[in-house]
Design an enzyme around this catalytic site. Sequence first.
Site, short mmCIF file in Angstrom:
data_model
loop_
_atom_site.label_atom_id
_atom_site.label_comp_id
_atom_site.label_asym_id
_atom_site.label_seq_id
_atom_site.Cartn_x
_atom_site.Cartn_y
_atom_site.Cartn_z
N SER A 8 0.85 -1.20 0.00
CA SER A 8 0.00 0.00 0.00
C SER A 8 0.89 1.25 0.00
O SER A 8 1.79 1.33 -0.82
CB SER A 8 -0.94 -0.05 1.22
OG SER A 8 -1.97 0.87 1.10
N ASP A 29 -8.38 -6.68 -4.75
CA ASP A 29 -8.00 -5.35 -4.28
C ASP A 29 -8.50 -4.32 -5.30
O ASP A 29 -8.04 -4.30 -6.43
CB ASP A 29 -6.47 -5.28 -4.16
CG ASP A 29 -5.96 -3.96 -3.61
OD1 ASP A 29 -6.74 -2.99 -3.51
OD2 ASP A 29 -4.76 -3.90 -3.28
N HIS A 49 -7.86 -5.24 -0.48
CA HIS A 49 -6.55 -4.62 -0.27
C HIS A 49 -5.90 -5.11 1.01
O HIS A 49 -4.68 -5.28 1.08
CB HIS A 49 -6.75 -3.10 -0.22
CG HIS A 49 -5.48 -2.32 -0.10
ND1 HIS A 49 -4.49 -2.36 -1.06
CD2 HIS A 49 -5.03 -1.49 0.87
CE1 HIS A 49 -3.48 -1.58 -0.69
NE2 HIS A 49 -3.78 -1.05 0.48
#
Lengths: 382, 382
Positions: free
Chosen positions: B158, B322, B355
Amino acid sequence: MEQTAPFPVIEHQRAVFPEGVTLDCGAVLRPLSVAYRTYGTLNAARSNAVLVCHALTGDQYVAERQPLTGRGGWWEALVGPGKPVDTDRFFVICANVLGGCMGSTGPGEEMTDENGVPQGRPWGTDFPSVTICDMVRAQKKLVEKLGVDRLLAVIGGSMSGMQVLEWAATYPEAVFAAAPIAAATHHSAQNIAFHEVGRAAIHSDPDWKGGRYWEDGRIPAQGLSVARMVAHITYLSEAALTRKFGRRLQGASAVTFLEDVFQVESYLRHQGSTFVRRFDANSYLTITRAMDYFDLANEHGSVTAAFANTPTRFFVASFSSDWLFPTSESRALVRALNAAAAPVSFIEIPTDKGHDAFLLDEPEFHRAMGGFLAGAARALGV
Amino acid sequence: MEQTAPFPVIEHQRAVFPEGVTLDCGAVLRPLSVAYRTYGTLNAARSNAVLVCHALTGDQYVAERQPLTGRGGWWEALVGPGKPVDTDRFFVICANVLGGCMGSTGPGEEMTDENGVPQGRPWGTDFPSVTICDMVRAQKKLVEKLGVDRLLAVIGGSMSGMQVLEWAATYPEAVFAAAPIAAATHHSAQNIAFHEVGRAAIHSDPDWKGGRYWEDGRIPAQGLSVARMVAHITYLSEAALTRKFGRRLQGASAVTFLEDVFQVESYLRHQGSTFVRRFDANSYLTITRAMDYFDLANEHGSVTAAFANTPTRFFVASFSSDWLFPTSESRALVRALNAAAAPVSFIEIPTDKGHDAFLLDEPEFHRAMGGFLAGAARALGV
């Protein structure tokens, strides 16, 4: 953002039902007011009426100037003289939903007791919880009052697609054709979650005052604006946001470390700040809840059971980049309708415009809707 | 929600750099403090150091109890003795990002002037805007201070994947191997939009007080909670929300028209209310902005140019469900790395966890990461 006083008083065209309506939650709303607009003329056989339902933040001004915003009707691309929903040919009815804020009985209207006696203040959060089925009950009363026993068609997208499904499930003999667009048979966990973010934003605005914001002439503008911002993202696709805004900067030629750096931010804030000038926060809370509750399978045992032996013909449409009501949910609906032996046609429109596509210029969708209505009219001899 | 006073004071392990750091925006932070944790032992050749970067709301406690929450380290599934990032073998470093709230220089720390003189109050919104590159500059100082010229690997998911990319682009000779996970080379319009909703929620909380909430010992808990709620939805997939919660009700056996009707709502509200007890609102504003600014192509002309002649080997991983950093963005990164003639391996992990999968038990991902690090170690003779 300026906290403005409640909206100007507008005289909406209304039908009033002194007997009121009993809701799913058991409460009685008495009297019941349904604000509505009609376009075109009901034929002698009373067979050309098309009910258009509206979505979460829509209203009855489907094909004409909206009196609060001054903007054109929200579905003028589809509804009007010579358009796919041809008001030269069909008698089009559109009603503000129960719980709304454009003249139908809702949280912003004056509270009444069970005998219909006015209480001298708005309902606010004392307004009972309503369901999609309650909205449809109110519309059914209006339709009957207008002299229509059977609608040629009920059509609508998003939350109005839920109403279309509820109409066909609850009053099958009154619906010759039904077009649920960009809809689903239940609200998903992700959609409930996004709604809850919006509600939390409204609840946390100190100007909401537990729903009693009318008392000092303020509105929870900040919270309602945030609710609109997050909802608006879900109405668009990532591709549409990238195409419209990408990473383009707002004014400055380089990243400047200021507020509203990117155009997409200014756009979203604008969506929020204009929304609060036309929509009531307690209505927003009421209607998002109604959507969350919606679950046809839970109501009827299964979606197929909801439409067992239905006489209604269906047209289902979805939009390829819609992630709020994705095509997979329309397909599930179509499978259930097939299992119920219902006549159903289905189209997925390729578009990058996301959920909002149902409101926009999508010629293929408009042609399909026009064809579906024409076919229904021919079958009924309209 | 109760507005609690700021967090208890915790003594974090810090490196202090009296000379400070000059930021992309031109401001100088002097002194610079970098709070960090290390695990394992640096070998004699100083060749076994692995820098783990953390995401938006992460911290340096990657593989041990987090002192504020009392919960385990955020990446203990991956990092620890005998784990894929094996602290028996590697010297693992993790630093709180610049702008964070766990001990590194950030908005909640005491403001200093350009000469490093303390100003007797927190920075608040006077804290300068930081970028991902600024975060990496601060980490570089720490890594050097720890005696490491070249990192065996920089890894992270991320926002930390953005840091990994910035490390490889800015200090290629210092990065033998790089693993950007569930990341992208720029923040998309949709991601900026979601961040802006969170910032709008914080800004509209009257307890935020223009960022000076420390003055009366309150925090903008409501706004920060709403920000966390919307962000949390984006960390999960629709499938994961449906699997975990679906339309299951909270307590009641039927729809009761009360608050928090659905389990997913209570879950989200819980996510919001626990978050505000561990994270500073001004840090949230600062770090989300840093993510929004991130755009490798804009910095370097193109992503391929950013990695021209890179000596670094790459491992890119994405997760199939995601939608915040979708696989398509990892694929675009891989294409750019291929064009730059960089050695790169890529894997898309099939999962419905969205995610958040990069933080969770994903054996295939962990095996691949372990293999990548083992290969890098073998190549360096570690």
